[in-house]
Structure formats: structure tokens, C-alpha cells
Design a protein around this motif. Structure first.
Motif, short mmCIF file in Angstrom:
data_model
loop_
_atom_site.label_atom_id
_atom_site.label_comp_id
_atom_site.label_asym_id
_atom_site.label_seq_id
_atom_site.Cartn_x
_atom_site.Cartn_y
_atom_site.Cartn_z
N GLU A 51 -30.94 -23.35 -66.39
CA GLU A 51 -30.72 -23.59 -67.81
C GLU A 51 -30.54 -22.30 -68.61
O GLU A 51 -30.52 -22.32 -69.83
CB GLU A 51 -31.87 -24.42 -68.38
N GLU A 52 -30.41 -21.17 -67.92
CA GLU A 52 -30.27 -19.88 -68.58
C GLU A 52 -28.89 -19.28 -68.31
O GLU A 52 -28.28 -19.55 -67.29
CB GLU A 52 -31.34 -18.90 -68.09
N VAL A 53 -28.44 -18.46 -69.23
CA VAL A 53 -27.18 -17.73 -69.04
C VAL A 53 -27.38 -16.73 -67.91
O VAL A 53 -28.39 -16.03 -67.86
CB VAL A 53 -26.76 -17.01 -70.34
N VAL A 54 -26.42 -16.66 -66.99
CA VAL A 54 -26.48 -15.70 -65.89
C VAL A 54 -26.62 -14.30 -66.48
O VAL A 54 -25.88 -13.93 -67.40
CB VAL A 54 -25.21 -15.81 -65.01
N ALA A 58 -22.03 -11.44 -70.17
CA ALA A 58 -22.22 -11.25 -71.60
C ALA A 58 -21.57 -12.43 -72.32
O ALA A 58 -20.37 -12.66 -72.20
CB ALA A 58 -21.60 -9.94 -72.06
N VAL A 59 -22.39 -13.20 -73.01
CA VAL A 59 -21.90 -14.33 -73.79
C VAL A 59 -22.20 -14.02 -75.25
O VAL A 59 -23.35 -13.78 -75.62
CB VAL A 59 -22.57 -15.65 -73.38
N THR A 60 -21.14 -13.97 -76.05
CA THR A 60 -21.32 -13.71 -77.47
C THR A 60 -20.89 -14.93 -78.27
O THR A 60 -19.96 -15.64 -77.91
CB THR A 60 -20.54 -12.48 -77.95
N LEU A 82 -16.99 -18.51 -78.92
CA LEU A 82 -17.85 -18.12 -77.80
C LEU A 82 -17.02 -17.30 -76.83
O LEU A 82 -15.98 -17.76 -76.36
CB LEU A 82 -18.39 -19.36 -77.11
N ARG A 83 -17.46 -16.06 -76.55
CA ARG A 83 -16.73 -15.19 -75.62
C ARG A 83 -17.57 -14.99 -74.37
O ARG A 83 -18.77 -14.73 -74.47
CB ARG A 83 -16.44 -13.84 -76.28
#
Length: 91
Positions: A51-54, A58-60, A82-83
Motif C-alpha cells: 500500500e506504499e509508493v515504491v 518519485a511521485v509528485t 500526478l507525475r
């Protein structure tokens, strides 16, 4: 709601285009990333770890790294951008 998803590097290769506008009911970044992984099987497991971003991605959201907000629990709003950028290693 409509959210613009922008892909960089090998993520763009998997999606086939740089920018995709998605209609979504996702309330959080994590929910949207799960939808994106389901829509593009080549991205499965590359954006989310459970459930977490790898950590290597980088997710902005609107130019702010989601780790500086609420991570995968960061809430989405109509018109967000979302990038997704894979980490770059080099020497």
C-alpha cells in the motif's frame, strides 16, 4: 474526477504516451496508482509496494513529492497532475 498522469522514462514506454488524463473515483494517490498498475500490466508492482509508493519512484502531485505530503494516502482533487518518475542511478 479527472486527474492528469504524466509518465517519464521506462514508465512512458510501458504506457505508450507521456500524458494520460484518467477519469477516476480514486480518493488517494495510492488508489490511483493501483488503477494505473491495473490498466498497464507492465507497471504492475513498479509503482506500489503493498500500500506504499515504491521507494525508488518519485511521485509528485502538483509539483510536490507525495512523500512530503501523506505518501500513498495523499488525497486527490479534480484537475490534479500526478507525475511518476523512476529513480535514476549513475556514476
Amino acid at each position: 474526477m479527472q486527474v492528469e498522469c504524466v509518465f517519464f522514462g521506462p514508465f512512458r514506454d510501458e504506457v505508450g504516451e507521456k500524458t494520460v488524463t484518467r477519469g477516476t473515483d480514486a480518493a488517494t494517490v495510492g488508489e490511483l496508482l493501483a488503477e494505473v498498475e491495473a490498466a498497464y500490466p507492465g507497471l504492475e508492482g513498479r509503482l506500489l509496494d503493498g500500500e506504499e509508493v515504491v521507494s525508488e519512484v518519485a511521485v509528485t502531485l502538483n509539483d510536490t513529492h507525495v512523500q512530503h505530503i501523506d505518501g500513498a494516502e495523499t488525497e486527490l482533487s479534480e484537475g490534479d497532475v500526478l507525475r511518476m518518475t523512476p529513480a535514476v542511478y549513475g556514476g
